[in-house]
Design a protein around this motif. Structure first.
Motif, mmCIF file in Angstrom:
data_model
loop_
_atom_site.group_PDB
_atom_site.id
_atom_site.type_symbol
_atom_site.label_atom_id
_atom_site.label_comp_id
_atom_site.label_asym_id
_atom_site.label_seq_id
_atom_site.Cartn_x
_atom_site.Cartn_y
_atom_site.Cartn_z
ATOM 1 N N SER A 42 0.806 -1.228 0.000
ATOM 2 C CA SER A 42 0.000 0.000 0.000
ATOM 3 C C SER A 42 0.834 1.271 0.000
ATOM 4 C CB SER A 42 -0.935 0.010 1.214
ATOM 5 O OG SER A 42 -0.190 0.046 2.425
ATOM 6 N N ARG A 43 2.109 1.189 0.385
ATOM 7 C CA ARG A 43 2.941 2.384 0.438
ATOM 8 C C ARG A 43 3.762 2.572 -0.829
ATOM 9 N NH1 ARG A 43 -0.226 4.449 3.503
ATOM 10 N NH2 ARG A 43 1.088 6.250 3.078
ATOM 11 N N THR A 66 9.888 4.321 0.675
ATOM 12 C CA THR A 66 9.009 3.145 0.716
ATOM 13 C C THR A 66 9.673 1.896 0.143
ATOM 14 O OG1 THR A 66 7.983 3.700 -1.418
ATOM 15 C CG2 THR A 66 6.942 4.589 0.582
ATOM 16 N N ALA A 67 10.975 1.993 -0.148
ATOM 17 C CA ALA A 67 11.767 0.833 -0.606
ATOM 18 C C ALA A 67 11.212 0.207 -1.878
ATOM 19 C CB ALA A 67 11.880 -0.217 0.500
ATOM 20 N N GLY A 119 19.608 9.686 0.785
ATOM 21 C CA GLY A 119 18.863 10.891 0.437
ATOM 22 C C GLY A 119 17.399 10.897 0.791
ATOM 23 N N ALA A 120 16.998 10.159 1.826
ATOM 24 C CA ALA A 120 15.586 10.135 2.205
ATOM 25 C C ALA A 120 15.074 11.516 2.610
ATOM 26 C CB ALA A 120 15.363 9.136 3.343
ATOM 27 N N GLY A 156 2.413 7.029 5.762
ATOM 28 C CA GLY A 156 3.215 5.816 5.853
ATOM 29 C C GLY A 156 4.410 5.966 6.781
ATOM 30 N N ILE A 157 4.912 4.830 7.249
ATOM 31 C CA ILE A 157 6.092 4.815 8.114
ATOM 32 C C ILE A 157 7.295 5.305 7.320
ATOM 33 C CG2 ILE A 157 7.627 3.345 9.476
ATOM 34 C CD1 ILE A 157 5.191 1.493 9.899
ATOM 35 N N GLY A 158 8.098 6.124 7.936
ATOM 36 C CA GLY A 158 9.211 6.772 7.252
ATOM 37 C C GLY A 158 8.792 8.132 6.764
ATOM 38 N N CYS A 159 7.703 8.181 6.016
ATOM 39 C CA CYS A 159 7.181 9.468 5.537
ATOM 40 C C CYS A 159 6.713 10.331 6.704
ATOM 41 C CB CYS A 159 6.025 9.230 4.563
ATOM 42 S SG CYS A 159 6.477 8.335 3.072
ATOM 43 N N SER A 160 5.975 9.733 7.639
ATOM 44 C CA SER A 160 5.422 10.521 8.743
ATOM 45 C C SER A 160 6.528 11.044 9.668
ATOM 46 C CB SER A 160 4.414 9.690 9.533
ATOM 47 O OG SER A 160 5.016 8.522 10.057
#
Length: 309
Positions: free
Chosen positions: A38-39, A49-50, A220-221, A242-246
């Motif tokens: 979903s991400r 999101t890999a 570079g995230a 999403g996790i990482g984004c938030s």
């Protein structure tokens, strides 16, 4: 009776090498990879999101990755429609569809049918949204834990979209999400699916997740999140949840220091992986392999297809 067309599904928690396994299969036969994460549908977050990188995507066709804007919403119903379209497209090319991802609900919806949840009245939806705005999604998750503990265990307390959806469905129908997904009548599975799972202990997986997240930050995230924020600064947009984004969004808004981003990202990813492991343990007919056993996985798929045909 004619057989249902075959598909292969590679599933399991985040960071267990599902893409590498899919590519190993594709090296043995004509196959295309179809995303069910979903991400990984979000265009502006390929690193965070890999999503499969350029080299991986060059190995065989990859579909349903990075096509959605940050402000757009993905649902199980929308995923099923898109996935069926892509599966039929791949089959028409004489290729094997390989579905790869970790969003268990999307895969279950595809194989077992969408729960026929009725349309939610606008006033109920607005009532729930007003509560989320005033109280936050955590209070809804607390209530969900009481009326639907199985479903509550699968979603994060901070997941605004899923907690709100569960609340509005329960309020409008008097039935919880678990009932709708398990007890209501669904359309039969349209495909014959070989489900292959990546099995790993959570404690063994955790250092791999930490290493991967550290690599994302080095690659570079933060810059990726900065570019995405310039396009869409609405923190409630689906792509930012999403996790990482938030966590990176909180940093960009000066809510947390960069030094906290990595630890929070790792902690939340580990919790998510735990929920994924719990979900897939309850699924039936999964053939389990250790991450990295890609030759064994490819051989298993070849043997299954030979027997299927």
């Amino acid at each position: 009776m004619s057989k249902k067309p075959p598909i292969v599904c590679l599933l399991g928690p985040t960071g267990t090498g599902k893409t590498a396994a899919a590519i190993a299969i594709a090296k043995c036969m004509d196959a295309s990879v179809i995303n069910f994460d979903s991400r990984q549908v979000y265009r502006d977050f390929p690193l965070i999101t890999a999503q499969p990188d350029v080299e991986e995507q060059a190995a065989c066709p990859h579909l349903l990755y990075g096509f959605l804007g940050t402000e757009e919403k993905m649902t199980a119903a929308r995923f099923v429609a898109l996935a069926v379209e892509k599966i039929e497209e791949v089959r028409s090319q004489g290729r094997l569809p390989i579905l790869v991802g970790g969003t268990g609900m999307y895969l279950r919806s595809l194989l077992s049918g969408i729960a026929p949840i009725p349309e939610i009245p606008a006033e109920i939806r607005q009532q729930v949204l007003d509560r989320v705005k005033a109280e936050g999604p955590q209070i809804l998750h607390t209530e969900l834990t009481k009326n639907d503990p199985d479903y509550a265990a699968k979603i994060h307390p901070n997941d605004t979209q899923r907690n709100a959806r569960a609340a509005e469905v329960f309020l409008a129908t008097g039935k919880n999400m678990t009932w709708w997904h398990t007890e209501s009548e669904h359309a039969p599975a349209p495909y014959e699916a070989l489900k292959i799972g990546m099995k790993i202990d959570l404690n063994e997986l955790t250092p791999h997740l930490a290493k991967r997240i550290g690599g994302m930050l080095e690659q570079g995230a933060v810059d990726e999140a900065t570019r995405a924020y310039a396009k869409c600064s609405d923190g409630k947009a689906p792509g930012w949840t999403g996790i990482g984004c938030s966590e990176l969004l909180a940093f960009l808004r000066d809510e947390i220091p960069l030094s906290d981003v990595r630890n929070m990202w790792i902690k939340n990813t580990r919790a998510y992986a735990k929920r994924q492991i719990t979900w897939f343990k309850k699924e039936s007919d999964i053939h389990w392999f250790a991450p990295g056993a890609n030759n064994d996985i490819a051989n298993h798929v070849e043997q299954w297809l030979a027997e299927f045909n």
